[in-house]
Design an enzyme around this catalytic site. Structure first.
Site, PDB file in Angstrom:
ATOM      1  N   LYS A  14       6.520   5.648  -0.651  1.00 57.13           N
ATOM      2  CA  LYS A  14       7.335   4.562  -1.203  1.00 57.13           C
ATOM      3  C   LYS A  14       7.436   4.654  -2.731  1.00 57.13           C
ATOM      4  O   LYS A  14       8.523   4.531  -3.281  1.00 57.13           O
ATOM      5  CB  LYS A  14       6.741   3.188  -0.825  1.00 57.13           C
ATOM      6  CG  LYS A  14       6.618   2.973   0.678  1.00 57.13           C
ATOM      7  CD  LYS A  14       6.086   1.577   1.002  1.00 57.13           C
ATOM      8  CE  LYS A  14       4.666   1.305   0.543  1.00 57.13           C
ATOM      9  NZ  LYS A  14       3.620   1.998   1.312  1.00 57.13           N
ATOM     10  N   ARG A  89       3.868  -7.698   2.680  1.00 57.80           N
ATOM     11  CA  ARG A  89       2.919  -7.027   3.566  1.00 57.80           C
ATOM     12  C   ARG A  89       2.419  -7.940   4.666  1.00 57.80           C
ATOM     13  O   ARG A  89       1.591  -7.532   5.473  1.00 57.80           O
ATOM     14  CB  ARG A  89       1.721  -6.558   2.745  1.00 57.80           C
ATOM     15  CG  ARG A  89       1.739  -5.072   2.367  1.00 57.80           C
ATOM     16  CD  ARG A  89       0.505  -4.807   1.521  1.00 57.80           C
ATOM     17  NE  ARG A  89       0.065  -3.449   1.547  1.00 57.80           N
ATOM     18  CZ  ARG A  89       0.345  -2.552   0.594  1.00 57.80           C
ATOM     19  NH1 ARG A  89       1.107  -2.849  -0.423  1.00 57.80           N
ATOM     20  NH2 ARG A  89      -0.160  -1.339   0.677  1.00 57.80           N
ATOM     21  N   ARG A 128      -4.081  12.962  -2.672  1.00 58.37           N
ATOM     22  CA  ARG A 128      -3.781  12.128  -3.841  1.00 58.37           C
ATOM     23  C   ARG A 128      -5.079  11.674  -4.519  1.00 58.37           C
ATOM     24  O   ARG A 128      -5.154  11.572  -5.741  1.00 58.37           O
ATOM     25  CB  ARG A 128      -2.947  10.911  -3.408  1.00 58.37           C
ATOM     26  CG  ARG A 128      -2.478  10.045  -4.561  1.00 58.37           C
ATOM     27  CD  ARG A 128      -1.437   9.028  -4.127  1.00 58.37           C
ATOM     28  NE  ARG A 128      -2.029   7.836  -3.548  1.00 58.37           N
ATOM     29  CZ  ARG A 128      -1.337   6.820  -3.039  1.00 58.37           C
ATOM     30  NH1 ARG A 128      -0.021   6.865  -2.993  1.00 58.37           N
ATOM     31  NH2 ARG A 128      -1.945   5.772  -2.549  1.00 58.37           N
ATOM     32  N   ARG A 134      -7.765   6.588  -7.998  1.00 60.75           N
ATOM     33  CA  ARG A 134      -7.785   5.323  -7.263  1.00 60.75           C
ATOM     34  C   ARG A 134      -8.975   5.277  -6.319  1.00 60.75           C
ATOM     35  O   ARG A 134      -9.088   6.112  -5.423  1.00 60.75           O
ATOM     36  CB  ARG A 134      -6.484   5.160  -6.459  1.00 60.75           C
ATOM     37  CG  ARG A 134      -5.320   4.711  -7.303  1.00 60.75           C
ATOM     38  CD  ARG A 134      -4.037   4.614  -6.508  1.00 60.75           C
ATOM     39  NE  ARG A 134      -4.139   3.812  -5.296  1.00 60.75           N
ATOM     40  CZ  ARG A 134      -3.099   3.438  -4.576  1.00 60.75           C
ATOM     41  NH1 ARG A 134      -1.880   3.772  -4.942  1.00 60.75           N
ATOM     42  NH2 ARG A 134      -3.271   2.731  -3.479  1.00 60.75           N
ATOM     43  N   ARG A 146      -7.054   1.025   5.529  1.00 62.61           N
ATOM     44  CA  ARG A 146      -5.734   0.596   5.032  1.00 62.61           C
ATOM     45  C   ARG A 146      -4.656   0.838   6.085  1.00 62.61           C
ATOM     46  O   ARG A 146      -3.732   0.029   6.230  1.00 62.61           O
ATOM     47  CB  ARG A 146      -5.385   1.344   3.740  1.00 62.61           C
ATOM     48  CG  ARG A 146      -6.134   0.758   2.526  1.00 62.61           C
ATOM     49  CD  ARG A 146      -6.329   1.782   1.428  1.00 62.61           C
ATOM     50  NE  ARG A 146      -5.089   2.247   0.848  1.00 62.61           N
ATOM     51  CZ  ARG A 146      -4.965   3.426   0.226  1.00 62.61           C
ATOM     52  NH1 ARG A 146      -5.988   4.257   0.114  1.00 62.61           N
ATOM     53  NH2 ARG A 146      -3.802   3.773  -0.282  1.00 62.61           N
TER      54      ARG A 146
HETATM   55  P1  ADP Z   1      -0.691   2.017  -0.751  1.00 61.69           P
HETATM   56  O1  ADP Z   1       0.568   1.536  -0.119  1.00 61.69           O
HETATM   57  O2  ADP Z   1      -0.729   3.483  -1.024  1.00 61.69           O
HETATM   58  O3  ADP Z   1      -1.935   1.547  -0.036  1.00 61.69           O
HETATM   59  P2  ADP Z   1      -0.380   0.087  -2.942  1.00 61.69           P
HETATM   60  O4  ADP Z   1      -0.478   0.456  -4.359  1.00 61.69           O
HETATM   61  O5  ADP Z   1       0.914  -0.433  -2.432  1.00 61.69           O
HETATM   62  O6  ADP Z   1      -0.823   1.420  -2.188  1.00 61.69           O
HETATM   63  O7  ADP Z   1      -1.503  -1.000  -2.570  1.00 61.69           O
HETATM   64  C1  ADP Z   1      -2.855  -0.797  -2.878  1.00 61.69           C
HETATM   65  C2  ADP Z   1      -3.659  -2.039  -2.470  1.00 61.69           C
HETATM   66  O8  ADP Z   1      -3.216  -3.179  -3.230  1.00 61.69           O
HETATM   67  C3  ADP Z   1      -3.535  -2.485  -1.015  1.00 61.69           C
HETATM   68  O9  ADP Z   1      -4.407  -1.764  -0.152  1.00 61.69           O
HETATM   69  C4  ADP Z   1      -3.913  -3.980  -1.142  1.00 61.69           C
HETATM   70  O10 ADP Z   1      -5.315  -4.156  -1.263  1.00 61.69           O
HETATM   71  C5  ADP Z   1      -3.276  -4.370  -2.461  1.00 61.69           C
HETATM   72  N1  ADP Z   1      -1.899  -4.887  -2.274  1.00 61.69           N
HETATM   73  C6  ADP Z   1      -0.753  -4.310  -2.718  1.00 61.69           C
HETATM   74  N2  ADP Z   1       0.317  -5.031  -2.353  1.00 61.69           N
HETATM   75  C7  ADP Z   1      -0.153  -6.083  -1.648  1.00 61.69           C
HETATM   76  C8  ADP Z   1       0.441  -7.179  -0.967  1.00 61.69           C
HETATM   77  N3  ADP Z   1       1.780  -7.335  -0.939  1.00 61.69           N
HETATM   78  N4  ADP Z   1      -0.353  -8.078  -0.342  1.00 61.69           N
HETATM   79  C9  ADP Z   1      -1.681  -7.944  -0.364  1.00 61.69           C
HETATM   80  N5  ADP Z   1      -2.323  -6.934  -0.955  1.00 61.69           N
HETATM   81  C10 ADP Z   1      -1.577  -6.003  -1.594  1.00 61.69           C
END
Ligand code: ADP
Length: 190
Positions: A14, A89, A128, A134, A146
């Site tokens: 994404k 989400r 990654r 991270r 996740r």
């Molecule tokens: P990825 O999709 O690779 O897991 P992101 O950067 O989108 O990475 O998200 C990393 C973390 O940030 C998620 O695992 C969650 O803990 C938190 N997070 C991101 N967006 C949301 C959301 N919309 N609602 C709740 N937690 C979120």
């Protein structure tokens, strides 16, 4: 306006695709993950709270996430449209986003899901993790958590927008340009 939700499991590409779409369509990219990492980098109370969930592969509570997203949208009213990445989400986040768009006289144009198999996701995220710094990419157990959270809590968001006839899936496996072309074909048909 074009308001897109770029959807899919962690590691589905994404962020990579959003960066390319922003260039082509002049949209504002809003990644809740990036916003949380920015807060963490500045050691704000919001960042410290978010980090305690993120490092375990769990979702940050809706109230925190929705408030942060709303602030970002309201701070940028005069844009050609938004690309939401990593948001919504959960179903409550989807409802909050619809309400927010409604207040602006707008709606979500399309939710586009990037489809990638679990094994490919785990491989990509482990790779990654070697360079991203991270913590949530550094541990296979957290990576798998996740993906599980995505299936349980996030995948219903696809069906939520499917009820409005606005959800589509595209193949998220292939070259970056190839996937970008698939996305552009969908956006250009809006
Ligand atoms: P990825 O999709 O690779 O897991 P992101 O950067 O989108 O990475 O998200 C990393 C973390 O940030 C998620 O695992 C969650 O803990 C938190 N997070 C991101 N967006 C949301 C959301 N919309 N609602 C709740 N937690 C979120």
């Amino acid at each position: 306006m074009i308001n897109l939700i770029l959807f899919g499991p962690p590691g589905s590409g994404k962020g990579t695709q959003a960066a390319k779409l922003v260039d082509k369509y002049q949209l504002l990219h809003i990644s809740t993950g990036d916003l949380f990492r920015y807060e963490i980098g500045n050691s704000t109370p919001l960042g410290l709270e978010a980090k305690s969930y993120m490092d375990r592969g769990m979702l940050v509570p809706d109230s925190v996430t929705i408030g942060m997203l709303r602030n970002k949208v309201e701070a940028n009213p005069d844009v050609a449209g938004y690309i939401f990445d990593g948001f919504p989400r959960t179903i409550p986040q989807s409802e909050a986003l619809n309400a927010l768009m409604g207040e602006k006289g707008q709606r979500i144009s399309k939710l586009i899901m990037l489809q990638v198999s679990d094994e490919e996701l785990v491989e990509r995220l482990k790779e990654r993790g070697k360079t991203s710094g991270r913590p949530d990419d550094a541990n296979e157990e957290v990576i798998r958590k996740r993906i599980d959270v995505y299936k349980a809590e996030t995948s219903p968001v696809f069906d939520f927008y499917a009820e409005y006839g606005r959800s589509i899936k595209i193949n998220g496996v292939g070259g970056i340009e190839e996937i970008f072309d698939r996305l552009c074909a969908e956006i250009d048909s809006l």
